[in-house]
Design a protein around this motif. Structure first.
Motif, short mmCIF file in Angstrom:
data_model
loop_
_atom_site.label_atom_id
_atom_site.label_comp_id
_atom_site.label_asym_id
_atom_site.label_seq_id
_atom_site.Cartn_x
_atom_site.Cartn_y
_atom_site.Cartn_z
N THR A 29 0.82 -1.20 0.00
CA THR A 29 0.00 0.00 0.00
C THR A 29 0.85 1.25 0.00
O THR A 29 0.36 2.33 -0.27
CB THR A 29 -0.94 0.03 1.22
N GLN A 30 2.14 1.11 0.30
CA GLN A 30 3.04 2.27 0.30
C GLN A 30 3.43 2.62 -1.12
O GLN A 30 3.99 1.81 -1.85
CB GLN A 30 4.30 1.96 1.11
N GLN A 31 3.08 3.83 -1.54
CA GLN A 31 3.45 4.29 -2.86
C GLN A 31 4.46 5.42 -2.80
O GLN A 31 4.90 5.92 -3.81
CB GLN A 31 2.21 4.71 -3.64
N ASP A 32 4.81 5.84 -1.61
CA ASP A 32 5.85 6.84 -1.41
C ASP A 32 7.03 6.16 -0.71
O ASP A 32 6.83 5.40 0.23
CB ASP A 32 5.35 7.99 -0.52
N TYR A 33 8.21 6.44 -1.21
CA TYR A 33 9.41 5.84 -0.62
C TYR A 33 10.37 6.93 -0.17
O TYR A 33 10.65 7.86 -0.93
CB TYR A 33 10.12 4.92 -1.63
N ASN A 34 10.86 6.81 1.05
CA ASN A 34 11.91 7.67 1.58
C ASN A 34 13.13 6.77 1.74
O ASN A 34 13.13 5.86 2.58
CB ASN A 34 11.52 8.27 2.94
N ILE A 35 14.16 7.02 0.94
CA ILE A 35 15.34 6.15 0.97
C ILE A 35 16.59 7.01 1.09
O ILE A 35 16.58 8.21 0.80
CB ILE A 35 15.42 5.25 -0.28
N ASP A 36 17.66 6.36 1.52
CA ASP A 36 18.96 7.02 1.57
C ASP A 36 19.68 6.80 0.24
O ASP A 36 19.39 5.85 -0.50
CB ASP A 36 19.81 6.43 2.70
N LEU A 37 20.60 7.68 -0.05
CA LEU A 37 21.41 7.57 -1.25
C LEU A 37 22.08 6.19 -1.27
O LEU A 37 22.66 5.76 -0.28
CB LEU A 37 22.48 8.68 -1.24
N GLY A 38 21.95 5.48 -2.37
CA GLY A 38 22.53 4.15 -2.50
C GLY A 38 21.59 3.02 -2.13
O GLY A 38 21.86 1.86 -2.45
N ASP A 39 20.48 3.33 -1.44
CA ASP A 39 19.52 2.29 -1.06
C ASP A 39 18.69 1.87 -2.27
O ASP A 39 18.51 2.63 -3.22
CB ASP A 39 18.57 2.79 0.03
N GLU A 40 18.16 0.63 -2.18
CA GLU A 40 17.30 0.10 -3.23
C GLU A 40 15.92 -0.18 -2.67
O GLU A 40 15.75 -0.41 -1.47
CB GLU A 40 17.89 -1.19 -3.81
N PHE A 41 14.91 -0.14 -3.54
CA PHE A 41 13.55 -0.53 -3.19
C PHE A 41 12.92 -1.20 -4.40
O PHE A 41 13.38 -1.04 -5.53
CB PHE A 41 12.72 0.67 -2.73
N THR A 42 11.90 -2.00 -4.15
CA THR A 42 11.24 -2.75 -5.22
C THR A 42 9.74 -2.50 -5.17
O THR A 42 9.14 -2.50 -4.10
CB THR A 42 11.52 -4.27 -5.06
N ILE A 43 9.15 -2.30 -6.34
CA ILE A 43 7.70 -2.23 -6.44
C ILE A 43 7.22 -3.46 -7.20
O ILE A 43 7.88 -3.93 -8.14
CB ILE A 43 7.21 -0.93 -7.11
#
Length: 125
Positions: A29-43
């Protein structure tokens, strides 16, 4: 002649049932991502490659904070012909900033064939 008519009728019925009305949504349900430089995320996006439809990242040229690092299509664990699956798009924060990823679900070779879209806001710190 009767067999030909029956075959054509069955073929038309099968083809007409291929288009799905199911809404393709993010599995999270999360469509906004707060990440640090270099981090990865997957949708994860519901998809069915047997229909010719797939997800495209359409605003890639205007996005500066993230880049795509992986894409995978996984079919459902079923023996059904034409069963759908999931497209998994992985992104990495490459520059501090805020960007919006625009994904559309369409047939790449058909103009104006988009049947769904997803917007993901990414904040890279």
């Amino acid at each position: 002649m009767k067999n030909l008519f029956l075959t054509v009728f069955v073929l038309l019925f099968v083809l007409s049932s291929c288009k799905t009305t199911e809404k393709n949504v993010l599995s999270s349900t999360q469509q906004d991502y707060n990440i640090d430089l270099g981090d990865e995320f997957t949708i994860s996006l519901k998809s069915n490659s047997t229909t010719g439809y797939s997800w495209q990242w359409v605003n890639k040229q205007s996005v500066e904070a993230v880049d795509s690092v992986d894409w995978r299509y996984t079919t459902l664990n079923t023996n059904l012909i034409g069963a759908g699956g999931t497209e998994k798009w992985s992104f990495k924060g490459i520059k501090s900033g805020v960007d919006t990823l625009k994904m559309i679900y369409s047939r790449p070779w058909e103009a104006e064939s988009a049947v769904d879209s997803v917007y993901v806001i990414v904040k890279v710190q």
